[in-house]
Design a protein around this motif. Structure first.
Motif, PDB file in Angstrom:
ATOM      1  N   UNK A  22       0.830  -1.212   0.000  1.00 25.91           N
ATOM      2  CA  UNK A  22       0.000   0.000   0.000  1.00 25.91           C
ATOM      3  C   UNK A  22       0.864   1.262   0.000  1.00 25.91           C
ATOM      4  N   UNK A  23       1.970   1.226   0.746  1.00 26.36           N
ATOM      5  CA  UNK A  23       2.884   2.379   0.789  1.00 26.36           C
ATOM      6  C   UNK A  23       3.516   2.613  -0.583  1.00 26.36           C
ATOM      7  N   UNK A  24       3.960   1.557  -1.239  1.00 31.11           N
ATOM      8  CA  UNK A  24       4.576   1.693  -2.553  1.00 31.11           C
ATOM      9  C   UNK A  24       3.601   2.278  -3.571  1.00 31.11           C
ATOM     10  N   UNK A  57       0.414  15.742  -2.651  1.00 35.45           N
ATOM     11  CA  UNK A  57       1.358  14.691  -3.019  1.00 35.45           C
ATOM     12  C   UNK A  57       2.479  14.553  -2.004  1.00 35.45           C
ATOM     13  N   UNK A  58       3.031  15.680  -1.550  1.00 37.64           N
ATOM     14  CA  UNK A  58       4.098  15.647  -0.548  1.00 37.64           C
ATOM     15  C   UNK A  58       3.589  15.074   0.767  1.00 37.64           C
ATOM     16  N   UNK A  59       2.379  15.467   1.144  1.00 35.79           N
ATOM     17  CA  UNK A  59       1.768  14.966   2.378  1.00 35.79           C
ATOM     18  C   UNK A  59       1.604  13.454   2.307  1.00 35.79           C
ATOM     19  N   UNK A  60       1.133  12.957   1.178  1.00 33.15           N
ATOM     20  CA  UNK A  60       0.926  11.516   1.007  1.00 33.15           C
ATOM     21  C   UNK A  60       2.263  10.779   1.042  1.00 33.15           C
ATOM     22  N   UNK A  61       3.256  11.300   0.320  1.00 33.69           N
ATOM     23  CA  UNK A  61       4.556  10.632   0.239  1.00 33.69           C
ATOM     24  C   UNK A  61       5.190  10.505   1.617  1.00 33.69           C
ATOM     25  N   UNK A  62       5.215  11.605   2.379  1.00 37.64           N
ATOM     26  CA  UNK A  62       5.827  11.583   3.704  1.00 37.64           C
ATOM     27  C   UNK A  62       5.003  10.751   4.680  1.00 37.64           C
ATOM     28  N   UNK A  63       3.674  10.878   4.597  1.00 34.93           N
ATOM     29  CA  UNK A  63       2.806  10.122   5.487  1.00 34.93           C
ATOM     30  C   UNK A  63       2.925   8.622   5.267  1.00 34.93           C
ATOM     31  N   UNK A 109       7.454   2.973   8.417  1.00 35.36           N
ATOM     32  CA  UNK A 109       8.410   2.866   9.525  1.00 35.36           C
ATOM     33  C   UNK A 109       7.704   2.377  10.790  1.00 35.36           C
ATOM     34  N   UNK A 110       6.523   2.947  11.054  1.00 36.60           N
ATOM     35  CA  UNK A 110       5.768   2.576  12.255  1.00 36.60           C
ATOM     36  C   UNK A 110       5.369   1.104  12.218  1.00 36.60           C
ATOM     37  N   UNK A 111       4.879   0.644  11.079  1.00 42.19           N
ATOM     38  CA  UNK A 111       4.435  -0.750  10.969  1.00 42.19           C
ATOM     39  C   UNK A 111       5.620  -1.712  11.063  1.00 42.19           C
ATOM     40  N   UNK A 112       6.773  -1.290  10.492  1.00 43.75           N
ATOM     41  CA  UNK A 112       7.977  -2.110  10.574  1.00 43.75           C
ATOM     42  C   UNK A 112       8.438  -2.247  12.029  1.00 43.75           C
ATOM     43  N   UNK A 113       8.347  -1.135  12.770  1.00 44.59           N
ATOM     44  CA  UNK A 113       8.721  -1.160  14.186  1.00 44.59           C
ATOM     45  C   UNK A 113       7.799  -2.085  14.968  1.00 44.59           C
ATOM     46  N   UNK A 114       6.507  -2.002  14.687  1.00 45.72           N
ATOM     47  CA  UNK A 114       5.537  -2.859  15.384  1.00 45.72           C
ATOM     48  C   UNK A 114       5.825  -4.333  15.131  1.00 45.72           C
ATOM     49  N   UNK A 115       6.152  -4.654  13.881  1.00 48.27           N
ATOM     50  CA  UNK A 115       6.399  -6.062  13.539  1.00 48.27           C
ATOM     51  C   UNK A 115       7.628  -6.604  14.272  1.00 48.27           C
ATOM     52  N   UNK A 116       8.587  -5.716  14.587  1.00 47.91           N
ATOM     53  CA  UNK A 116       9.798  -6.155  15.296  1.00 47.91           C
ATOM     54  C   UNK A 116       9.517  -6.465  16.759  1.00 47.91           C
ATOM     55  N   UNK A 117       8.360  -6.016  17.262  1.00 50.80           N
ATOM     56  CA  UNK A 117       8.046  -6.188  18.690  1.00 50.80           C
ATOM     57  C   UNK A 117       7.175  -7.400  18.963  1.00 50.80           C
ATOM     58  N   UNK A 118       6.847  -8.141  17.921  1.00 50.93           N
ATOM     59  CA  UNK A 118       6.002  -9.332  18.095  1.00 50.93           C
ATOM     60  C   UNK A 118       6.680 -10.330  19.043  1.00 50.93           C
ATOM     61  N   UNK A 119       5.926 -10.805  20.025  1.00 48.62           N
ATOM     62  CA  UNK A 119       6.456 -11.807  20.953  1.00 48.62           C
ATOM     63  C   UNK A 119       7.071 -11.228  22.208  1.00 48.62           C
ATOM     64  N   UNK A 120       7.215  -9.905  22.269  1.00 51.99           N
ATOM     65  CA  UNK A 120       7.794  -9.256  23.456  1.00 51.99           C
ATOM     66  C   UNK A 120       6.688  -8.654  24.321  1.00 51.99           C
ATOM     67  N   UNK A 121       6.983  -8.517  25.600  1.00 52.37           N
ATOM     68  CA  UNK A 121       6.052  -7.878  26.529  1.00 52.37           C
ATOM     69  C   UNK A 121       6.764  -6.738  27.254  1.00 52.37           C
TER      70      UNK A 121
END
Length: 357
Positions: free
Chosen positions: A179-181, A205-211, A217-229
């Motif tokens: 979706x980001x791509x 367009x700039x707002x969409x690109x940066x957003x 980045x946020x979703x990638x960070x969340x995925x790295x936290x799977x399994x941790x408490x």
């Protein structure tokens, strides 16, 4: 502006740029003050529909237990600051579609009104600048808002619809990446077209690109936290402040530590938290010698030791806080701060950590 269902509505100062722009366009066209005011009134009515659009998202999210901090109007549209998006694809789909659905309902009501009064006009009569045919223009503008927002340019509504649909068959991170791509590709198209058609498309367009990039980045960070408490990043050695401690003392402590904020404790009970943001606010409003209780946040995030770290991360980001209190059986066990979570994410991704003095 006000609030509804506990959701405050704000107008960013840049919003008034578009009102000034409308006046300038009228004067360039040789119109007078009356036409200029009519044009400005139409824009205000249109942004009233934008507010209702954002409330569509916010109230649907509230149905799933997700609060919204506020709604803010900008020249390019409105933003509902949801604490987070639902994890279930079906719920995200409902939240994403709720906004455009509001515009469709508004357009439908105006269509019935115009039809019953024999005031429907051909599409060629649309003229949002001149301010004539007010209700007809407002109806068509709502149709355009609904259609435009459903363009699959993540993080616009259409992009979130795309991610939700993909997430039915893919994991959340993969769905977000696609979706980001798509969103960033369309953002580049918007910027290109904006130079030749409407310059507002450049800003959109700039707002969409940066957003889209920030969401990835946020979703990638969340995925790295799977399994941790929360227990995996629990901090038990932290600075405590008395509610009567002065801002001057807090500043001295802040200089000597790498902490994201302080826990304000009285009689072994946590009364609130003092982050850098509140500390700066307190210094500017009250001065060095005032007590910290005047600006401390009395609504800190309280979490359990076994709470999934993904959820902690989302709560901190959604509430714009840098630390949470870990409490069990009424006892304060420690804190979890955003720095500790970010360090864990960096380790998980195999990145080299920065050195802290």
């Amino acid at each position: 502006m006000g609030s509804y269902s506990g959701i405050k509505v704000f107008i960013h100062w840049t919003f008034w740029i578009i009102i000034g722009w409308i006046f300038m366009m009228h004067f360039q066209m040789g119109h007078g003050w009356a036409e200029g005011l009519a044009g400005a009134l139409f824009i205000l009515a249109l942004f009233g529909c934008v507010v209702l659009h954002e409330f569509g998202h916010a109230l649907m999210a509230k149905k799933y237990g997700i609060p919204t901090r506020d709604i803010t109007l900008y020249p390019i549209g409105g933003v509902a600051s949801l604490n987070r998006m639902p994890e279930k694809p079906s719920q995200e789909l409902a939240v994403a579609l709720a906004g455009p659905a509001v515009n469709v309902v508004i357009a439908g009501i105006l269509y019935i009104f115009l039809l019953s009064n024999d005031q429907l006009l051909p599409i060629s009569e649309i003229d949002h600048v001149a301010g004539e045919n007010f209700w007809f223009n407002l109806m068509t503008a709502n149709v355009i808002l609904a259609v435009f927002n459903l363009i699959p340019a993540f993080p616009m509504d259409g992009g979130r619809v795309l991610r939700a649909v993909l997430a039915f068959n893919l994991d959340k991170l993969r769905a977000t990446t696609i979706a980001v791509q798509v969103g960033q590709l369309l953002a580049i198209v918007f910027v290109f077209l904006g130079f030749f058609t409407n310059f507002w498309l450049v800003f959109i367009g700039l707002f969409i690109f940066l957003g889209a990039g920030a969401e990835a980045v946020h979703e990638s960070a969340k995925s790295a936290l799977v399994g941790y408490t929360a227990s995996d990043v629990l901090v038990q050695q932290y600075t405590r402040l008395s509610p009567l401690e002065t801002f001057e003392k807090a500043v001295q402590m802040l200089r000597n530590t790498q902490e994201q904020g302080f826990v304000v404790v009285e009689n072994d009970q946590a009364k609130g938290v003092l982050t850098r943001k509140e500390l700066i606010k307190g210094l500017s409003e009250y001065g060095n010698t005032s007590p910290v209780y005047k600006v401390m946040r009395k609504d800190p995030i309280i979490i359990a030791l076994d709470m999934p770290l993904q959820e902690v991360y989302q709560n901190l980001a959604g509430n714009n806080l840098s630390l949470a209190l870990v409490v069990e059986d009424g006892q304060l066990l420690g804190i979890v701060d955003i720095k500790g979570i970010n360090e864990l994410i960096a380790v998980k991704k195999g990145l080299k950590l920065p050195k802290f003095s």
